[in-house]
Design an enzyme around this catalytic site. Structure first.
Site, PDB file in Angstrom:
ATOM      1  CG  HIS A  69       0.751  12.435  46.065  1.00 10.36           C
ATOM      2  ND1 HIS A  69       0.040  13.590  46.005  1.00 10.36           N
ATOM      3  CD2 HIS A  69       1.912  12.587  45.682  1.00 10.36           C
ATOM      4  CE1 HIS A  69       0.997  14.472  46.088  1.00 10.36           C
ATOM      5  NE2 HIS A  69       2.153  14.001  45.919  1.00 10.36           N
ATOM      6  CD  GLU A  72      -2.886  12.099  47.083  1.00 12.39           C
ATOM      7  OE1 GLU A  72      -3.374  12.608  46.165  1.00 12.39           O
ATOM      8  OE2 GLU A  72      -2.220  12.604  47.982  1.00 12.39           O
ATOM      9  CG  HIS A 166      -3.709  15.343  44.192  1.00 10.45           C
ATOM     10  ND1 HIS A 166      -2.498  14.997  44.533  1.00 10.45           N
ATOM     11  CD2 HIS A 166      -3.639  15.671  43.067  1.00 10.45           C
ATOM     12  CE1 HIS A 166      -1.776  15.366  43.800  1.00 10.45           C
ATOM     13  NE2 HIS A 166      -2.423  15.536  42.524  1.00 10.45           N
ATOM     14  CD  GLU A 230      -5.534  17.662  47.598  1.00 15.20           C
ATOM     15  OE1 GLU A 230      -5.929  16.633  47.999  1.00 15.20           O
ATOM     16  OE2 GLU A 230      -4.308  17.807  47.216  1.00 15.20           O
TER      17      GLU A 230
HETATM   18  O1  LIG Z   1      -2.833  16.286  52.335  1.00 18.11           O
HETATM   19  C1  LIG Z   1      -1.548  16.704  52.153  1.00 18.11           C
HETATM   20  O2  LIG Z   1      -0.808  17.197  52.829  1.00 18.11           O
HETATM   21  C2  LIG Z   1      -1.280  16.891  50.777  1.00 18.11           C
HETATM   22  C3  LIG Z   1      -2.142  16.371  49.437  1.00 18.11           C
HETATM   23  C4  LIG Z   1      -1.532  16.938  48.277  1.00 18.11           C
HETATM   24  O3  LIG Z   1      -0.964  15.785  47.666  1.00 18.11           O
HETATM   25  N1  LIG Z   1      -1.629  18.040  47.904  1.00 18.11           N
HETATM   26  C5  LIG Z   1      -0.795  18.430  46.731  1.00 18.11           C
HETATM   27  C6  LIG Z   1      -1.283  19.835  46.513  1.00 18.11           C
HETATM   28  C7  LIG Z   1      -0.380  20.176  45.128  1.00 18.11           C
HETATM   29  C8  LIG Z   1      -0.508  21.815  44.711  1.00 18.11           C
HETATM   30  O4  LIG Z   1      -0.092  22.626  45.646  1.00 18.11           O
HETATM   31  O5  LIG Z   1      -1.349  22.241  43.828  1.00 18.11           O
HETATM   32  C9  LIG Z   1       0.534  18.184  47.027  1.00 18.11           C
HETATM   33  O6  LIG Z   1       1.064  18.421  48.050  1.00 18.11           O
HETATM   34  O7  LIG Z   1       1.196  17.670  45.971  1.00 18.11           O
HETATM   35 ZN   LIG Z   2      -1.756  14.338  46.496  1.00 20.00          ZN
END
Ligand SMILES: O=C(O)CCC(=O)N[C@@H](CCC(=O)O)C(=O)O
Ligand SMILES: [Zn+2]
Length: 351
Positions: A69, A72, A166, A230
């Site tokens: 993303h 980020e 991320h 994260e």
């Molecule tokens: O903060 C958020 O809403 C999204 C943060 C983010 O990009 N999280 C990933 C997590 C991926 C996973 O579930 O392993 C995403 O949503 O792609």
């Molecule tokens: Zn992300």
């Protein structure tokens, strides 16, 4: 493979600034290979994709990705610092490492993605009959191919790791947390939790189903110990307090520059573990949350409390303390708008 000498090579060698080179070449970059004075082979596979192979025998194959993303930025800055110190030989590697900046154009526009969320396109979802391609779909396929090739060229018996770095859109009660992809019944590894703790990450969410994320892909297809990590809240370049990422950076440095790393002895009390309770997808245009944008990840709801509304469907907390993760009402129809989690304990499914 032999490559010609691209015009960027001398500057890359002297500055190590692969991030700027990537940002100046959003969609492709002429590949090249060179060797550092310390014997490490460097291969630029494409824009945002650079591999380091030390001269001596290695026992770990490590993928470090950021900018899946583009907005980020903290993980991008961490990887930028690591790549620069490797190329300028302030940091000497003991392990093979593949760095990936996932979505260069989205870095430049400062957005999560350009056409489509790259992290919903892995595990083959980049290529679906009847759905038109776009640069993110092309990139997801390329990243899968590069990771496949990288792991395939590793030494027999090498351990495989992938940390997809991320930052989250919202603030989080637990600032740093990791998503442990669904392991299809295989046990979770305490050693990986120890590594994460060393990174400053004491909170881990255990997924219960397959996903289309980069970390699930390398876990499922390549058997890597793989996580979405994260590291804090999204901020523009220049606004990250890099001291908050120092533990992560130092732990990554140890991982790639040492033959083996000792972590703090495993103690279940050091961790907050959560199991995913359910995934709520957006299916209607009128999808909304009853809480404000500054309500943080890991906020718990009382049983019966409204958590989301999707058209005529009201989602209420089913158990006391059901907590929200990644609420996002702006996702495309059919995609995950919210995860909910409940606490779990270390049990017999941990080795
Ligand atoms: O903060 C958020 O809403 C999204 C943060 C983010 O990009 N999280 C990933 C997590 C991926 C996973 O579930 O392993 C995403 O949503 O792609
Ligand atoms: Zn992300």
């Amino acid at each position: 493979m032999s490559y010609s000498t691209p015009s960027y090579l001398e500057e890359l060698k002297s500055t190590g600034d692969f991030l700027t080179l990537t940002r100046n070449n959003e969609f492709s970059l002429e590949p090249c290979a060179f060797t550092l004075a310390n014997g490490t082979d460097v291969t630029v596979h494409d824009t945002g994709i650079i591999e380091f192979q030390p001269a001596q025998q290695t026992n770990k194959d490590i993928v470090l990705s950021s900018a899946v993303h583009g907005n980020e930025t903290a993980p991008i800055e961490i990887c930028d610092q690591l790549i620069k110190s490797i190329i300028t030989e302030q940091l000497s590697l003991k392990q093979r490492v593949l760095f990936i900046y996932g979505n260069p154009k989205s870095i430049n526009i400062g957005k999560r993605f350009v056409d489509e969320n790259l992290n919903r396109l892995f595990n083959g979802h980049h290529t679906v009959e009847g759905i038109a391609s776009n640069p993110e779909r092309v990139r997801a396929k390329l990243l899968e191919d590069v990771v496949t090739d990288f792991f395939a060229r590793g030494n027999q018996g090498s351990e495989r790791f992938h940390y997809d770095l991320h930052t989250a859109i919202r603030g989080s009660k637990n600032e740093k947390f990791a998503v442990y992809p669904f392991l299809h019944g295989k046990p979770w590894k305490k050693s990986q939790l120890q590594f994460l703790l060393s990174c400053g990450v004491n909170t881990v969410l255990m997924m219960k189903s397959a996903a289309t994320t980069f970390s699930y892909y390398s876990s499922f297809v390549h058997g890597a110990d793989s996580f979405t990590v994260e590291l804090g809240q999204v901020k523009p370049f220049g606004e990250n307090d890099m001291s908050r990422f120092e533990k992560t950076k130092q732990t990554l440095i140890a991982l790639i520059s040492q033959e083996s790393v000792e972590y703090k002895e495993f103690n279940a009390d050091d961790f907050e573990l959560f199991s995913v309770y359910r995934t709520i997808n957006r299916t209607c245009e009128d999808f909304s949350f009853p809480f404000a944008d500054d309500v943080e990840n890991f906020t718990g709801f009382a049983k019966g409390e409204l958590m989301a509304t999707d058209g005529q469907t009201r989602y209420e907390a089913e158990v006391d303390g059901e907590a929200i993760i990644f609420p996002n009402a702006d996702v495309a129809l059919g995609q995950r708008a919210l995860l909910t989690v409940i606490p779990m304990q270390v049990d017999s499914n941990f080795i």
